[in-house]
Design a protein around this motif. Structure first.
Motif, PDB file in Angstrom:
ATOM      1  N   ARG A  41       0.828  -1.206   0.000  1.00 23.18           N
ATOM      2  CA  ARG A  41       0.000   0.000   0.000  1.00 23.18           C
ATOM      3  C   ARG A  41       0.862   1.255   0.000  1.00 23.18           C
ATOM      4  O   ARG A  41       0.533   2.246  -0.658  1.00 23.18           O
ATOM      5  CB  ARG A  41      -0.937   0.001   1.196  1.00 23.18           C
ATOM      6  N   LEU A  42       1.964   1.215   0.740  1.00 21.65           N
ATOM      7  CA  LEU A  42       2.862   2.358   0.767  1.00 21.65           C
ATOM      8  C   LEU A  42       3.444   2.620  -0.622  1.00 21.65           C
ATOM      9  O   LEU A  42       3.544   3.769  -1.058  1.00 21.65           O
ATOM     10  CB  LEU A  42       3.986   2.108   1.778  1.00 21.65           C
ATOM     11  N   ALA A  43       3.804   1.558  -1.314  1.00 18.83           N
ATOM     12  CA  ALA A  43       4.322   1.716  -2.677  1.00 18.83           C
ATOM     13  C   ALA A  43       3.275   2.362  -3.575  1.00 18.83           C
ATOM     14  O   ALA A  43       3.588   3.228  -4.406  1.00 18.83           O
ATOM     15  CB  ALA A  43       4.754   0.365  -3.233  1.00 18.83           C
ATOM     16  N   GLY A  44       2.014   1.958  -3.397  1.00 13.53           N
ATOM     17  CA  GLY A  44       0.945   2.547  -4.187  1.00 13.53           C
ATOM     18  C   GLY A  44       0.791   4.031  -3.925  1.00 13.53           C
ATOM     19  O   GLY A  44       0.558   4.821  -4.849  1.00 13.53           O
ATOM     20  N   GLU A  45       0.925   4.435  -2.652  1.00  9.87           N
ATOM     21  CA  GLU A  45       0.827   5.855  -2.314  1.00  9.87           C
ATOM     22  C   GLU A  45       1.967   6.654  -2.921  1.00  9.87           C
ATOM     23  O   GLU A  45       1.808   7.832  -3.262  1.00  9.87           O
ATOM     24  CB  GLU A  45       0.828   6.032  -0.792  1.00  9.87           C
ATOM     25  N   LEU A  46       3.114   6.021  -3.067  1.00  8.27           N
ATOM     26  CA  LEU A  46       4.281   6.684  -3.626  1.00  8.27           C
ATOM     27  C   LEU A  46       4.350   6.578  -5.149  1.00  8.27           C
ATOM     28  O   LEU A  46       5.198   7.215  -5.779  1.00  8.27           O
ATOM     29  CB  LEU A  46       5.558   6.092  -3.010  1.00  8.27           C
TER      30      LEU A  46
END
Length: 244
Positions: A41-46
């Motif tokens: 999810r963090l990768a998606g936000e970035l």
């Protein structure tokens, strides 16, 4: 509280770096809760693939360590020249203000099994306030034990039931009144000491308690006691020569 389904604000765009990864992780945890935090999810936000994150953090545990470090760096040090007691108080309340901006942080700090250089630096500077104030290493050792989690701006309270408080807020007033009367009949001593308490709708100590006041009240009791021991030249039994 933010709806977990609500999409958090994205971190500012720019070249991917450890600082940017940690900033995005803090935003996500603050707005959606730390339980929602995952590398994917963090990768998606970035806007990157998950594997890109591993160039900057080895795994989620290192990510959480970095997030704690980032929060610690937000804690303002006390102004120079303050007496030790006031400096400790300012430092603790600064830490508390910071942690209240990151409600998930207490649980993460409590679960860390390793101490990063940032954590050790904070502990060292906090300890140094006592020593610079003239307190012995012996008294400082025991003072730090007494303060415990207050060093980080939190403490385990006697009535730590935020979930119960949230549930009570949805109970009709007449039902709440009946429950209070029943509690007073069954547990009169608890009712007697609970009644004078001030009210704070955002409490995490107990339903109806003034969270900030209770924290500062206990902190001041501890600091006053430590100050008295210091004035008396107190020494713990373990540090006395044999036979004394």
């Amino acid at each position: 509280m933010t709806d977990l389904n609500e999409r958090p604000a994205r971190a500012p765009r720019g070249p991917l770096s450890r600082q940017r990864v940690l900033h995005a992780a803090l935003l996500l945890a603050d707005q959606a809760g730390v339980d929602s935090l995952s590398m994917r999810r963090l990768a998606g936000e970035l806007g990157v693939v998950p594997m890109a994150l591993y160039k900057h953090v080895a795994n989620k545990e290192e990510l959480l360590d970095g997030m704690v470090d980032a929060i610690i760096q937000e804690i303002a040090p006390p102004p120079p020249g303050l007496p030790w007691k006031e400096a400790v108080r300012v430092r603790v309340l600064s830490a508390r203000t910071t942690l209240r901006q990151h409600p998930w942080a207490r649980r993460v700090i409590e679960t860390r099994t390793s101490k990063t250089p940032a954590v050790l630096d904070y502990m060292d500077s906090f300890t140094g306030i006592f020593l610079a104030g003239g307190l012995s290493a012996d008294l400082t050792h025991h003072a730090l034990h007494a303060l415990g989690g207050r060093m980080w701006g939190f403490t385990q309270e006697l009535f730590d039931e935020p979930a119960a408080a949230e549930q009570a807020a949805h109970v009709p007033p007449d039902v709440q009144l009946a429950m209070i009367r029943q509690m007073a009949r069954l547990y009169p001593n608890i009712a007697a000491v609970a009644a004078p308490g001030a009210h704070d709708g955002g409490t995490v100590v107990a339903y109806g308690c003034d969270d900030q006041f209770e924290f500062e009240f206990a902190l001041d009791l501890l600091l006053d006691g430590i100050e008295q021991l210091h004035a008396q030249g107190w020494t713990s039994p373990r540090s006395l020569p044999p036979g004394e």
